[in-house]
Design a protein around this motif. Structure first.
Motif, PDB file in Angstrom:
ATOM      1  N   GLU A 143       0.810  -1.214   0.000  1.00  0.00           N
ATOM      2  CA  GLU A 143       0.000   0.000   0.000  1.00  0.00           C
ATOM      3  C   GLU A 143       0.847   1.270   0.000  1.00  0.00           C
ATOM      4  O   GLU A 143       0.385   2.324  -0.441  1.00  0.00           O
ATOM      5  N   ASN A 144       2.073   1.189   0.511  1.00  0.00           N
ATOM      6  CA  ASN A 144       2.930   2.362   0.613  1.00  0.00           C
ATOM      7  C   ASN A 144       4.104   2.322  -0.353  1.00  0.00           C
ATOM      8  O   ASN A 144       5.137   2.937  -0.113  1.00  0.00           O
ATOM      9  N   SER A 145       3.922   1.587  -1.454  1.00  0.00           N
ATOM     10  CA  SER A 145       5.010   1.442  -2.422  1.00  0.00           C
ATOM     11  C   SER A 145       4.521   1.693  -3.834  1.00  0.00           C
ATOM     12  O   SER A 145       3.325   1.636  -4.122  1.00  0.00           O
ATOM     13  N   ILE A 146       5.476   1.957  -4.710  1.00  0.00           N
ATOM     14  CA  ILE A 146       5.201   2.203  -6.122  1.00  0.00           C
ATOM     15  C   ILE A 146       5.597   0.956  -6.907  1.00  0.00           C
ATOM     16  O   ILE A 146       6.695   0.425  -6.743  1.00  0.00           O
ATOM     17  N   ASP A 147       4.705   0.503  -7.758  1.00  0.00           N
ATOM     18  CA  ASP A 147       4.979  -0.650  -8.608  1.00  0.00           C
ATOM     19  C   ASP A 147       5.960  -0.227  -9.691  1.00  0.00           C
ATOM     20  O   ASP A 147       5.662   0.646 -10.502  1.00  0.00           O
ATOM     21  N   LEU A 148       7.132  -0.834  -9.698  1.00  0.00           N
ATOM     22  CA  LEU A 148       8.176  -0.459 -10.655  1.00  0.00           C
ATOM     23  C   LEU A 148       8.330  -1.549 -11.702  1.00  0.00           C
ATOM     24  O   LEU A 148       8.474  -2.730 -11.376  1.00  0.00           O
ATOM     25  N   ASP A 149       8.296  -1.150 -12.946  1.00  0.00           N
ATOM     26  CA  ASP A 149       8.511  -2.082 -14.061  1.00  0.00           C
ATOM     27  C   ASP A 149       9.170  -1.286 -15.181  1.00  0.00           C
ATOM     28  O   ASP A 149       8.505  -0.598 -15.950  1.00  0.00           O
ATOM     29  N   ALA A 150      10.489  -1.346 -15.253  1.00  0.00           N
ATOM     30  CA  ALA A 150      11.246  -0.536 -16.207  1.00  0.00           C
ATOM     31  C   ALA A 150      12.181  -1.425 -17.006  1.00  0.00           C
ATOM     32  O   ALA A 150      12.836  -2.321 -16.457  1.00  0.00           O
ATOM     33  N   ASN A 151      12.252  -1.167 -18.303  1.00  0.00           N
ATOM     34  CA  ASN A 151      13.080  -1.990 -19.183  1.00  0.00           C
ATOM     35  C   ASN A 151      13.863  -1.114 -20.150  1.00  0.00           C
ATOM     36  O   ASN A 151      13.396  -0.066 -20.587  1.00  0.00           O
ATOM     37  N   THR A 152      15.042  -1.564 -20.456  1.00  0.00           N
ATOM     38  CA  THR A 152      15.827  -0.997 -21.536  1.00  0.00           C
ATOM     39  C   THR A 152      16.547  -2.160 -22.197  1.00  0.00           C
ATOM     40  O   THR A 152      16.282  -3.318 -21.883  1.00  0.00           O
ATOM     41  N   ALA A 153      17.425  -1.869 -23.121  1.00  0.00           N
ATOM     42  CA  ALA A 153      18.107  -2.949 -23.832  1.00  0.00           C
ATOM     43  C   ALA A 153      18.833  -3.873 -22.859  1.00  0.00           C
ATOM     44  O   ALA A 153      19.791  -3.467 -22.212  1.00  0.00           O
ATOM     45  N   LEU A 165      18.273  -4.889 -19.960  1.00  0.00           N
ATOM     46  CA  LEU A 165      18.249  -4.611 -18.523  1.00  0.00           C
ATOM     47  C   LEU A 165      16.825  -4.316 -18.094  1.00  0.00           C
ATOM     48  O   LEU A 165      16.129  -3.522 -18.743  1.00  0.00           O
ATOM     49  N   SER A 166      16.392  -4.953 -17.003  1.00  0.00           N
ATOM     50  CA  SER A 166      15.050  -4.683 -16.496  1.00  0.00           C
ATOM     51  C   SER A 166      15.085  -4.547 -14.979  1.00  0.00           C
ATOM     52  O   SER A 166      15.876  -5.198 -14.299  1.00  0.00           O
ATOM     53  N   ILE A 187      16.683  -7.153 -10.342  1.00  0.00           N
ATOM     54  CA  ILE A 187      17.455  -6.698 -11.498  1.00  0.00           C
ATOM     55  C   ILE A 187      17.731  -7.901 -12.391  1.00  0.00           C
ATOM     56  O   ILE A 187      18.256  -8.917 -11.920  1.00  0.00           O
ATOM     57  N   LYS A 188      17.388  -7.775 -13.666  1.00  0.00           N
ATOM     58  CA  LYS A 188      17.674  -8.841 -14.621  1.00  0.00           C
ATOM     59  C   LYS A 188      18.504  -8.271 -15.758  1.00  0.00           C
ATOM     60  O   LYS A 188      18.192  -7.213 -16.303  1.00  0.00           O
ATOM     61  N   CYS A 189      19.565  -8.998 -16.087  1.00  0.00           N
ATOM     62  CA  CYS A 189      20.461  -8.552 -17.144  1.00  0.00           C
ATOM     63  C   CYS A 189      21.151  -9.773 -17.736  1.00  0.00           C
ATOM     64  O   CYS A 189      21.076 -10.871 -17.169  1.00  0.00           O
ATOM     65  N   PRO A 190      21.823  -9.649 -18.863  1.00  0.00           N
ATOM     66  CA  PRO A 190      22.574 -10.787 -19.415  1.00  0.00           C
ATOM     67  C   PRO A 190      23.585 -11.304 -18.393  1.00  0.00           C
ATOM     68  O   PRO A 190      24.169 -10.529 -17.629  1.00  0.00           O
ATOM     69  N   LEU A 191      23.787 -12.603 -18.395  1.00  0.00           N
ATOM     70  CA  LEU A 191      24.678 -13.224 -17.412  1.00  0.00           C
ATOM     71  C   LEU A 191      26.092 -12.665 -17.488  1.00  0.00           C
ATOM     72  O   LEU A 191      26.771 -12.531 -16.467  1.00  0.00           O
ATOM     73  N   ASP A 192      26.527 -12.333 -18.696  1.00  0.00           N
ATOM     74  CA  ASP A 192      27.903 -11.847 -18.822  1.00  0.00           C
ATOM     75  C   ASP A 192      28.042 -10.367 -18.479  1.00  0.00           C
ATOM     76  O   ASP A 192      29.120  -9.797 -18.578  1.00  0.00           O
ATOM     77  N   TRP A 193      26.951  -9.721 -18.072  1.00  0.00           N
ATOM     78  CA  TRP A 193      27.016  -8.337 -17.609  1.00  0.00           C
ATOM     79  C   TRP A 193      27.426  -8.241 -16.150  1.00  0.00           C
ATOM     80  O   TRP A 193      27.783  -7.167 -15.679  1.00  0.00           O
ATOM     81  N   PHE A 248      28.721  -0.341 -14.719  1.00  0.00           N
ATOM     82  CA  PHE A 248      28.094   0.135 -13.485  1.00  0.00           C
ATOM     83  C   PHE A 248      27.490   1.525 -13.664  1.00  0.00           C
ATOM     84  O   PHE A 248      26.424   1.827 -13.119  1.00  0.00           O
ATOM     85  N   LYS A 249      28.150   2.397 -14.440  1.00  0.00           N
ATOM     86  CA  LYS A 249      27.632   3.751 -14.633  1.00  0.00           C
ATOM     87  C   LYS A 249      26.273   3.735 -15.303  1.00  0.00           C
ATOM     88  O   LYS A 249      25.372   4.502 -14.947  1.00  0.00           O
ATOM     89  N   PHE A 250      26.110   2.852 -16.277  1.00  0.00           N
ATOM     90  CA  PHE A 250      24.818   2.751 -16.957  1.00  0.00           C
ATOM     91  C   PHE A 250      23.748   2.251 -15.996  1.00  0.00           C
ATOM     92  O   PHE A 250      22.629   2.790 -15.963  1.00  0.00           O
ATOM     93  N   LEU A 251      24.070   1.226 -15.216  1.00  0.00           N
ATOM     94  CA  LEU A 251      23.112   0.698 -14.240  1.00  0.00           C
ATOM     95  C   LEU A 251      22.709   1.775 -13.241  1.00  0.00           C
ATOM     96  O   LEU A 251      21.521   1.958 -12.939  1.00  0.00           O
ATOM     97  N   LYS A 252      23.695   2.505 -12.737  1.00  0.00           N
ATOM     98  CA  LYS A 252      23.424   3.553 -11.752  1.00  0.00           C
ATOM     99  C   LYS A 252      22.497   4.617 -12.314  1.00  0.00           C
ATOM    100  O   LYS A 252      21.491   4.978 -11.681  1.00  0.00           O
ATOM    101  N   SER A 253      22.811   5.119 -13.501  1.00  0.00           N
ATOM    102  CA  SER A 253      21.992   6.188 -14.085  1.00  0.00           C
ATOM    103  C   SER A 253      20.586   5.680 -14.392  1.00  0.00           C
ATOM    104  O   SER A 253      19.609   6.425 -14.232  1.00  0.00           O
TER     105      SER A 253
END
Length: 580
Positions: free
Chosen positions: A224-234, A236-237, A293-299, A316-321
């Protein structure tokens, strides 16, 4: 010097155990991960005396062959690594150290069966020495028993903490597993008392099954006190729940993070979350969240820590941003839904959102009708509907700091200083990044005395403050002179403001105007330039503040993390008075 010699296998195993096993929770983690790798659907964990006396992990997984039981407890033997490529590991375990390490410092046994009959086998090991392998009545799957952990390494045993502390760590660990693997059943027993009972639900959608598991493990408040997050990019999700800024915690214990299904506790990721929340939360508070966090295994390199708690990302910089961007986007999209009167639990976020959308449509229809009326007959002006605003219309001010606003759903109470602070803060940042900060020249410049060492070390920093609308020059050997201030804070106490800003910058080793410094300076200026507590406001001023809040991002909290308002629905008020 003594001659160089080989260490004994027994000592090697105990040294390895010291790396892999920090405490009973470490052993539980390794055993539960084995059950997950064995594709178990049900995992039972029994703990006695915080895991120091006994740990039992039982599952219904694939089991181990009789002739492989002895091999399974040897060092560096594994069925999980099918190639020499350490960059594409799909399983939880792979090193082949866990069972041998546990067995070397405990009274240890495994009973296992790969078939649906009860004809299994058991291997018994004490302090690393195999005692027997014999038939055992065992259902399909495996049961591992660990008794008297660390009895052969008393130094490690001595540094364990109380039973309650060790039990709490194990409970928290199983919570993490249950939240990540919500399609599996987990049962945790502490001293024969069921502590966690998490069974998969039958909802068709994975998200609904996940929400049900969160309710089972953490209670309804978390959802009830949280935001449902579902974000994807190439490749990375990010998915899960990130807590409202007002739903925070005293430490990072309520941050449940996984990478490709693996439970991790990575301080680097924790620091990213702090950065993402820094504009909307107290500096000494921590966000509550569940992030997958889901990403390719070799990442991701999972082979950087013996206990596999930490990972290393190739970019790491891409993940952080990406995390920071998606978190902040989520905060901006919550539309005044989180600042709820905390003692009442009946607020329906979905209904509120639906009602809000319906009222927006009604407003548009009414406006169209009103325009048509104007074109045909101006006499209908008196029937113009009152415009809908999420924060309603101000009715009064009380105790010199709070505004009462009436909405169609109930009332809203606004902290005028906190609300105006966020508005000023966001405007300052916007103007700063667009190089449009307007300044006001002081008719009478203000001179402030400072230690000459401070002035010497900070002269260049004073010059950089001009980018924020503060024109400060060195004035003699032990004073500075303030000539201009930002127009947004023209009514502030200039001396108090400059004192605060100077204190901020003189304690910094550098002043490179990166985002952290920009936010810090803007925050200080906004705090001192906002409507002060105790200031009397007219109704027009109150409504103007409400409208600005509705058009300012992140206005649900001030930049220190305090809520700017709370809302109380009419139904809840009626309950308080016994009308419902």
């Amino acid at each position: 010097m003594s001659e160089i010699r080989f260490l004994s296998d027994s000592l090697i195993n105990k040294i390895a155990a010291g790396e892999v096993l920090e405490r009973p929770a470490s052993a539980v983690k390794e055993l539960v991960e084995n059950s997950i790798d064995a594709e178990a659907k049900k995992i039972d964990i029994f703990i006695r005396n915080g895991g120091k006396s006994e740990i039992i992990v039982s599952d219904d997984g694939q089991g181990i062959k009789k002739d492989e039981l002895e091999k399974a407890v040897l060092r560096h033997t594994t069925s999980k690594l099918n190639s020499s490529n350490l960059n594409c590991i799909k399983t939880m375990g792979f090193r082949g150290e866990a069972l041998s390490s546990i067995a070397s410092v405990s009274d240890f046994s495994i009973s296992s069966n790969q078939n649906n009959n009860s004809e299994g086998y058991e291997i018994k090991i004490v302090s690393g020495i195999v005692k027997y392998v014999k038939p055992k009545n065992q259902k399909k799957g495996s049961t591992v028993k660990v008794k008297n952990l660390f009895f052969s390494t008393p130094a490690r045993l001595k540094f364990l903490k109380s039973e309650n502390y060790e039990s709490t760590l194990i409970k928290r660990l199983i919570q993490k597993f249950a939240l990540i693997h919500y399609d599996k059943e987990f049962n945790l027993y502490l001293n024969n008392n069921i502590t966690i009972k998490a069974s998969p639900t039958k909802e068709k959608e994975a998200k609904h099954r996940f929400f049900s598991r969160v309710n089972q493990i953490l209670g309804t408040d978390f959802v009830e006190n949280s935001i449902d997050l579902d974000a994807n990019t190439a490749n990375l999700s990010l998915s899960g729940l990130i807590g409202y800024p007002t739903f925070n915690y005293s430490n990072s214990n309520n941050q449940f993070v996984s990478v490709n299904g693996r439970v991790i506790n990575d301080k680097t990721l924790n620091s990213i979350f702090r950065v993402a929340y820094k504009d909307v939360m107290f500096h000494d508070r921590f966000p509550q969240l569940i992030l997958n966090i889901k990403c390719p295994l070799d990442w991701v390199d999972i082979n950087v820590h013996p206990m596999k708690n930490e990972v290393r990302f190739s970019d790491f910089k891409f993940l952080k941003s990406f995390i920071i961007k998606k978190f902040r986007n989520a905060f901006e999209d919550i539309n005044f839904k989180n600042n709820k009167f905390k003692s009442l639990k009946s607020f329906d976020k979905q209904n509120y959102n639906n009602n809000f959308q319906e009222k927006i449509k009604l407003k548009e229809i009414n406006n169209l009708n009103h325009n048509d009326d104007n074109n045909s007959n101006s006499s209908h002006e008196s029937s113009k509907p009152k415009e809908f605003h999420p924060l309603g219309y101000a009715k009064s001010q009380f105790h010199g700091n709070f505004i009462i606003s009436e909405t169609e759903e109930g009332i809203i109470i606004v902290d005028q200083h906190a609300a105006h602070e966020r508005i000023v803060y966001e405007n300052l940042k916007k103007d700063y990044y667009s190089n449009k900060i307007k300044t006001q020249l002081l008719l009478i410049p203000i001179v402030l005395n400072l230690d000459n060492l401070v002035i010497k070390d900070s002269a260049k920093k004073f010059q950089n403050l001009a980018m924020f609308g503060l024109k400060i020059d060195v004035f003699g050997s032990n004073s500075i002179i303030v000539r201009e201030i930002p127009s947004l804070v023209s009514d502030c106490n200039v001396k108090s403001l400059v004192d605060a800003v100077v204190n901020e910058i003189v304690n910094e080793d550098s002043f490179d105007l990166l985002e952290t410094e920009v936010n810090k300076i803007c925050s200080t200026i906004a705090c001192h330039g906002s409507i002060r507590s105790g200031r009397k406001l007219e109704i027009e001023e109150m409504n103007d503040l409400l409208r600005k809040m509705e058009n300012t991002k992140l206005s649900e909290q001030c930049n220190h993390g305090r809520p700017t308002f709370i809302k109380l629905n009419i139904g809840e008020i009626e309950k308080l008075f016994g009308r419902k």
